[in-house]
Design a protein around this motif. Structure first.
Motif, PDB file in Angstrom:
ATOM      1  N   TRP A 133       0.845  -1.194   0.000  1.00 28.63           N
ATOM      2  CA  TRP A 133       0.000   0.000   0.000  1.00 28.63           C
ATOM      3  C   TRP A 133       0.884   1.248   0.000  1.00 28.63           C
ATOM      4  N   VAL A 145      -4.063  10.430   0.029  1.00 28.70           N
ATOM      5  CA  VAL A 145      -4.486   9.180  -0.608  1.00 28.70           C
ATOM      6  C   VAL A 145      -3.944   7.998   0.177  1.00 28.70           C
ATOM      7  N   LYS A 146      -4.772   6.980   0.347  1.00 27.35           N
ATOM      8  CA  LYS A 146      -4.348   5.683   0.887  1.00 27.35           C
ATOM      9  C   LYS A 146      -4.826   4.643  -0.112  1.00 27.35           C
ATOM     10  N   GLN A 147      -3.878   3.939  -0.753  1.00 26.13           N
ATOM     11  CA  GLN A 147      -4.281   3.055  -1.850  1.00 26.13           C
ATOM     12  C   GLN A 147      -3.407   1.805  -1.923  1.00 26.13           C
ATOM     13  N   LYS A 148      -4.060   0.675  -2.178  1.00 23.57           N
ATOM     14  CA  LYS A 148      -3.314  -0.571  -2.428  1.00 23.57           C
ATOM     15  C   LYS A 148      -2.767  -0.533  -3.841  1.00 23.57           C
ATOM     16  N   ILE A 149      -1.497  -0.900  -3.979  1.00 24.19           N
ATOM     17  CA  ILE A 149      -0.895  -0.857  -5.309  1.00 24.19           C
ATOM     18  C   ILE A 149      -0.535  -2.235  -5.846  1.00 24.19           C
ATOM     19  N   LEU A 167       0.793   8.218  -9.051  1.00 23.28           N
ATOM     20  CA  LEU A 167      -0.246   8.526  -8.067  1.00 23.28           C
ATOM     21  C   LEU A 167       0.121   9.767  -7.249  1.00 23.28           C
TER      22      LEU A 167
END
Length: 231
Positions: A133, A145-149, A167
């Motif tokens: 993440w 932003v908090k995002q799984k990559i 991102l």
């Protein structure tokens, strides 16, 4: 049919029954087994729901994080646990995970490695596979932003550094923190973890971005590259 010599929970003294105990004394005094017994409602011909729950907990060393990793098929191996009861347990674990996640997100500002651990522990504490993440921050260290990559297997996951930088630029971020988990429970970074961290740091610097930390979560503990002076 032979009568169950142990009897059912209905045969217990009222003050010892999980539901009645909760109403009389409060839910905080219920054991983990009693809470699960309420979820599954009944046991099998030879065991009460509490005894079945105790067996389930014994199999995971009474660790609810480990129980959260159990699949439908794992739970259905216990006598008296069918799909409906297994689904009830899995749903309860997911509700707990979402509650922790909601509490962590409220903070919104990342000022330490422990803040990151609190933010991601609900998402990663019981995953049987690795995930990576990214958290993107502004100059005030507030989350943009908090995002799984990426998502991988038991021991590794592939990361596209270009995606992280893209991102960050799109979000007009000033800083990056990456986080992944070790399902093995070993928080020590591998050689690949170290190489990846250095590559991301160098790529971010070229775009005037700062890699603040790389957090590795392993069960209920974590490793911080920043805390260890590795960034």
């Amino acid at each position: 049919m032979e009568e169950n010599k142990k009897g059912t929970i209905k045969d217990w003294d009222e003050e010892d029954r999980p539901r009645e105990k909760m109403l009389r004394k409060g839910i905080q005094l219920l054991t983990n087994a009693e809470l699960i017994a309420i979820l599954i409602n009944s046991g099998n011909k030879e065991e009460t729901s509490v005894e079945v729950a105790q067996k389930i907990l014994f199999s995971c060393q009474n660790n609810l994080n480990e129980l959260g990793k159990y699949t439908l098929s794992d739970l259905c191996k216990f006598r008296g646990i069918g799909k409906a009861k297994a689904i009830s347990i899995i749903c309860a674990m997911e509700i707990g995970r979402r509650r922790m996640s909601n509490e962590a997100v409220k903070k919104q500002q990342i000022l330490s490695s422990y803040d990151m651990f609190e933010l991601f522990f609900p998402d990663m504490c019981d995953l049987p596979f690795e995930e990576m993440w990214v958290v993107l921050l502004n100059r005030s260290k507030k989350i943009l932003v908090k995002q799984k990559i990426s998502q991988g297997g038991i021991s590794s996951t592939t990361v596209d550094i270009r995606l992280i930088i893209k991102l960050a630029l799109e979000a007009c971020a000033s800083a990056i923190i990456i986080c992944h988990n070790h399902p093995s429970g070993n928080k020590s970074p591998s050689l690949d973890d170290r190489k990846l961290t250095l590559k991301i740091k160098e790529s971010a610097k070229m775009m005037d971005l700062q890699l603040l930390d790389h957090i590795i979560i392993a069960d209920d503990t974590y490793f911080s590259f920043a805390d260890e002076g590795l960034i």
